[in-house]
Scaffold this active site. Structure first.
Site, PDB file in Angstrom:
ATOM      1  N   CYS A 344       0.795  -1.238   0.000  1.00  0.00           N
ATOM      2  CA  CYS A 344       0.000   0.000   0.000  1.00  0.00           C
ATOM      3  C   CYS A 344       0.829   1.290   0.000  1.00  0.00           C
ATOM      4  CB  CYS A 344      -1.029   0.022   1.118  1.00  0.00           C
ATOM      5  SG  CYS A 344      -0.894  -1.272   2.318  1.00  0.00           S
ATOM      6  N   ARG A 373       7.547 -10.920   5.013  1.00  0.00           N
ATOM      7  CA  ARG A 373       7.265 -10.625   6.421  1.00  0.00           C
ATOM      8  C   ARG A 373       8.019 -11.630   7.268  1.00  0.00           C
ATOM      9  NH1 ARG A 373       0.644  -9.729   5.996  1.00  0.00           N
ATOM     10  NH2 ARG A 373       0.814  -8.064   4.448  1.00  0.00           N
ATOM     11  N   GLN A 391       0.890 -11.193  -3.116  1.00  0.00           N
ATOM     12  CA  GLN A 391      -0.544 -10.940  -2.975  1.00  0.00           C
ATOM     13  C   GLN A 391      -1.158 -10.574  -4.320  1.00  0.00           C
ATOM     14  OE1 GLN A 391      -0.075  -7.608  -0.244  1.00  0.00           O
ATOM     15  NE2 GLN A 391      -0.856  -8.858   1.434  1.00  0.00           N
ATOM     16  N   ASP A 393      -2.917  -8.087  -4.938  1.00  0.00           N
ATOM     17  CA  ASP A 393      -3.258  -6.879  -4.183  1.00  0.00           C
ATOM     18  C   ASP A 393      -3.795  -5.794  -5.118  1.00  0.00           C
ATOM     19  OD1 ASP A 393      -3.476  -5.325  -1.961  1.00  0.00           O
ATOM     20  OD2 ASP A 393      -1.348  -4.898  -1.750  1.00  0.00           O
ATOM     21  N   HIS A 395      -5.394  -1.483  -4.729  1.00  0.00           N
ATOM     22  CA  HIS A 395      -5.928  -0.391  -3.915  1.00  0.00           C
ATOM     23  C   HIS A 395      -6.801   0.464  -4.802  1.00  0.00           C
ATOM     24  CE1 HIS A 395      -2.431  -1.778  -1.645  1.00  0.00           C
ATOM     25  NE2 HIS A 395      -3.241  -1.584  -0.630  1.00  0.00           N
ATOM     26  N   LYS A 475     -14.128  -3.403   7.677  1.00  0.00           N
ATOM     27  CA  LYS A 475     -13.650  -4.261   6.597  1.00  0.00           C
ATOM     28  C   LYS A 475     -14.620  -5.401   6.339  1.00  0.00           C
ATOM     29  CE  LYS A 475     -10.880  -7.102   9.707  1.00  0.00           C
ATOM     30  NZ  LYS A 475      -9.569  -7.598  10.084  1.00  0.00           N
ATOM     31  N   HIS A 521      -8.255  -1.210   0.397  1.00  0.00           N
ATOM     32  CA  HIS A 521      -7.311  -2.321   0.204  1.00  0.00           C
ATOM     33  C   HIS A 521      -8.164  -3.531  -0.122  1.00  0.00           C
ATOM     34  CE1 HIS A 521      -4.227  -0.194   2.798  1.00  0.00           C
ATOM     35  NE2 HIS A 521      -5.332   0.315   3.297  1.00  0.00           N
TER      36      HIS A 521
END
Length: 648
Positions: A344, A373, A391, A393, A395, A475, A521
RNA sequence: GCCGGUUUAGCUCAGCAGGUAGAGCAGCUGAUUUGUAAUCAGAAGGUCGCGGGUUCGAUUCCUGCAACCGGCACCA
């Protein structure tokens, strides 16, 4: 004495003196029912036969034929019997708590010596002896001082702490299984002999923190499973064996998908077969995202600490980041960076590059973002929980007004992908404002309503999880259920006004002034690594044809057919099918077995008959027999099946 | 990270009360040309997870570490 009225399941009701027990009610209906009774349900609450009933309500008497109450009682009574057995074997063991869980129960003990697997056998034997005594179960309500004094006297500090944690005014109930006493909410069976001595098994020993708190002592937990009869237990144990067979770590090795090794814990070495699944899935996701109006970007892996300080991650999540330092010996100055643990902040950098207009919104920015991570060592699990992952991912930069329509659009997008990937059963969780939060109540009202309305507009119900949202916004989580009933949280959509604020994202509105966008997200799969693990386990490795790494093996029966075998492979490959030749000097039985075990969905066997007629003999995985068909037809059929669902 | 367990050939596992190891399958070589879930034979394959200690001698005993497994805690 006052009267109460109890209504039975058939609609009839009868008056009883207040304080009557469910056992007496059962007796009043029929002595035979009283004999079979194990507990009762009063206005939906599961109650003990011995408890006094003080108010009118709807009552039904439970017997062993009632699944849910029967299993709850059996498992709960087993927990007590196990704790009694443990204390009889090792009197110095301290008891804590022992709740019912899926398929069984656990009980946490405090003991200096670790339990061994052999100990489980001793405990099981002691439990069977206790059951054979057929001693009655009885219960009493105690006052707090008496209960505390009792446990202090017995040297059971955990029980004393438990009592302290029970709110004032709540009755403290004691239960006795024979002479063995435990503080317990109940209800329980009436006699220890009601437990099915042949329908339980102690399964494993594990460490567990007292009260689930990692700063408190570690206790020893013993898990058990129990059912109403031996057959149900056997069926459960068989199910566990079946689940073990589909373990992605085992199939990953057998199907040569990937491996992991000590030098890179939590990271995956993808082999050709596994990488085929990965890239096929990624290609599919890329096409789906393009079609849905996303733009794709790619951002750096190693990013200066400054950005993580600005985003807030350095303060809050540093422990879980891979820190990459370049020291003065290598460079003139020392720099401190981190491998990106999430995408992000980088996406905000792309957004911030150049001035954005309200006309650019909603801006859907996607990245197959590789993240690292530093997960705690104990959290790692195959390819499901790793330290290096990618991911799916994205946004979505938008205005608050656009949240609802973007969320609805996303839910429809996600639903289509889950269906394509073979998951039809999934649910939505909506997590709302926590205690500690930023933002006004009015804005939380609007955003939570937008998410809820979007679910409904897309045609889906959701479950509410009050207080479970992030400090900056609510969320949605999307949980799918696999073929053997396990739940996996994969998709997510998180409303975030905070990061645009911290990283100073803005756009020019129709009024000519600058405004903050909201960030959504969102991910559908979560990570490719974990999702592929789920796909493997869901299908037991028998992936749908379009995802199967090796789709077709063309196997010769005699070596004189080899030339035609290669011709068939070439035709299949020309049609975009992942096909391989197997012209080894082996019997066809051997080849069929080997490729079946490897879960290749289609085997084409080629003997001289096929060579002469220009046909192929097609055998499908898990099907007996084969089908003879012309080469062109086989290629057309298989090509059709190999087409990803979005291109059909 | 915490508790417990495990680590021997590519895989699944046996073995060793301390004297440097075995099987099946896979792989390799040869024979066999085979019709839908294992053809036969032969040779080969191991620094017994890594480091330290005890010992004449350690895969075996002690100790430290690592990875993995089952849970717990964690999962932005």
């Amino acid at each position: 004495m006052s009267q109460i009225s109890l209504t039975f399941p058939d609609g009839n009701s009868r008056d009883y003196p207040a304080g009557i027990t469910a056992a007496a009610v059962a007796e009043s209906i029929a002595p035979s029912l009283a004999k079979r009774a194990i507990s009762a349900s009063l206005d939906g609450r599961h109650i003990d036969l011995q408890w006094p009933i003080d108010a009118s309500g709807a009552i039904s008497i439970n017997t062993m034929k009632d699944d849910a109450p029967a299993l709850e009682l059996i498992r709960h009574d087993f927990a007590h019997v196990m704790a009694r057995a443990v204390q009889e074997l090792w009197p110095d063991v301290k008891v804590t708590i022992g709740p019912v869980r899926d398929f069984g129960w656990f009980y946490d003990f405090d003991r200096a010596e670790p339990f061994t697997p052999e100990d489980l056998g001793r405990v099981e034997a002691a439990m069977k002896q206790i059951i054979a005594l057929r001693e009655p179960v009885r219960t009493e309500v105690w006052d707090r001082d008496r209960a505390v004094a009792y446990y202090k006297d017995r040297g059971e500090p955990f029980k004393v702490e438990l009592i302290d944690r029970i709110p004032e005014g709540e009755p403290l109930r004691m239960y006795w299984h024979g002479d063995w006493q435990d503080l317990c909410r109940g209800p329980h069976l009436q006699n220890v002999g009601q437990l099915p001595a042949d329908a339980f098994k102690l399964t494993h020993i594990a460490g567990a923190y007292w009260l689930g708190d990692s700063t408190r002592p570690m206790l020893q937990r013993i898990y058990g499973v129990a059912f109403r009869n031996r057959d149900e237990l056997k069926a459960h144990l068989t199910m566990l064996e079946e689940a073990a067979k589909r373990d992605h770590r085992k199939l990953g090795r057998e199907m040569e998908l990937f491996h992991m090794q000590e030098e890179a814990p939590g990271q995956i070495f993808w082999h050709p077969n596994g990488w085929n699944i990965y890239t096929t899935l990624q290609d599919y996701m890329r096409r789906k995202q393009r079609a849905d109006g996303y733009v794709e970007v790619n951002t750096p892996q190693v990013v200066s600490r400054k950005l993580w300080e600005a985003s807030g991650h350095w303060d809050n999540y540093q422990e879980n980041m891979f820190i990459v330092e370049v020291d003065e010996e290598h460079a003139k100055t020392k720099t401190v960076n981190a491998l990106k643990p999430m995408n992000c902040p980088c996406h905000v950098q792309v957004f911030n590059h150049g001035l954005k207009s309200y006309r650019d919104l909603p801006l859907r920015m996607a990245e197959f973002g590789s993240c690292n991570r530093y997960e705690p060592s104990g959290a790692l699990h195959g390819i499901m929980r790793v330290r290096g992952f990618t991911q799916d991912d994205a946004h979505i930069f938008c205005t608050e007004d656009q949240i609802e329509s973007e969320t609805k659009k996303f839910i429809e997008f996600l639903a289509g992908i889950y269906a394509d990937l073979g998951f039809t059963e999934w649910r939505i969780k909506l997590s709302t404002r926590p205690e500690k939060r930023i933002g006004s109540d009015e804005s939380w009202d609007r955003v939570e309503a937008a998410l809820g309305n979007a679910c409904k507009a897309a045609g889906y119900e959701y479950e509410l999880f009050p207080g479970e949202g992030a400090f900056y916004g609510p969320k949605l989580e999307f949980v799918l259920r696999d073929a053997i009933g396990r739940d996996w949280q994969c998709g997510t959509l998180q409303v975030d006004p905070n990061l645009p604020e911290r990283l100073d994202a803005e756009y020019v509105g129709p009024d000519g002034a600058k405004h903050r966008p909201i960030m959504l997200h969102r991910a559908v799969l979560g990570s490719f690594e974990r999702f592929i693990g789920i796909l493997i386990e869901n299908s037991s490795g028998k992936l749908p044809f379009w995802l199967a790494p090796r789709q077709v093996v063309v196997a010769s029966i005699v070596s004189d057919a080899d030339g035609y075998v290669h011709e068939v492979v070439d035709s299949l490959r020309a049609a975009g099918i992942r096909a391989e030749a197997d012209t080894r000097n082996e019997k066809i039985n051997y080849k069929v077995r080997e490729h079946s075990v490897a879960k290749v969905p289609a085997i084409l066997a080629i003997g001289m008959k096929e060579v002469e007629d220009r046909t192929v003999s097609l055998r499908r995985l898990d099907q007996q027999g084969s089908r003879l068909l012309p080469l062109a037809e086989a290629v057309a059929t298989l090509k059709d099946e190999a087409t990803p669902p979005d291109l059909r």
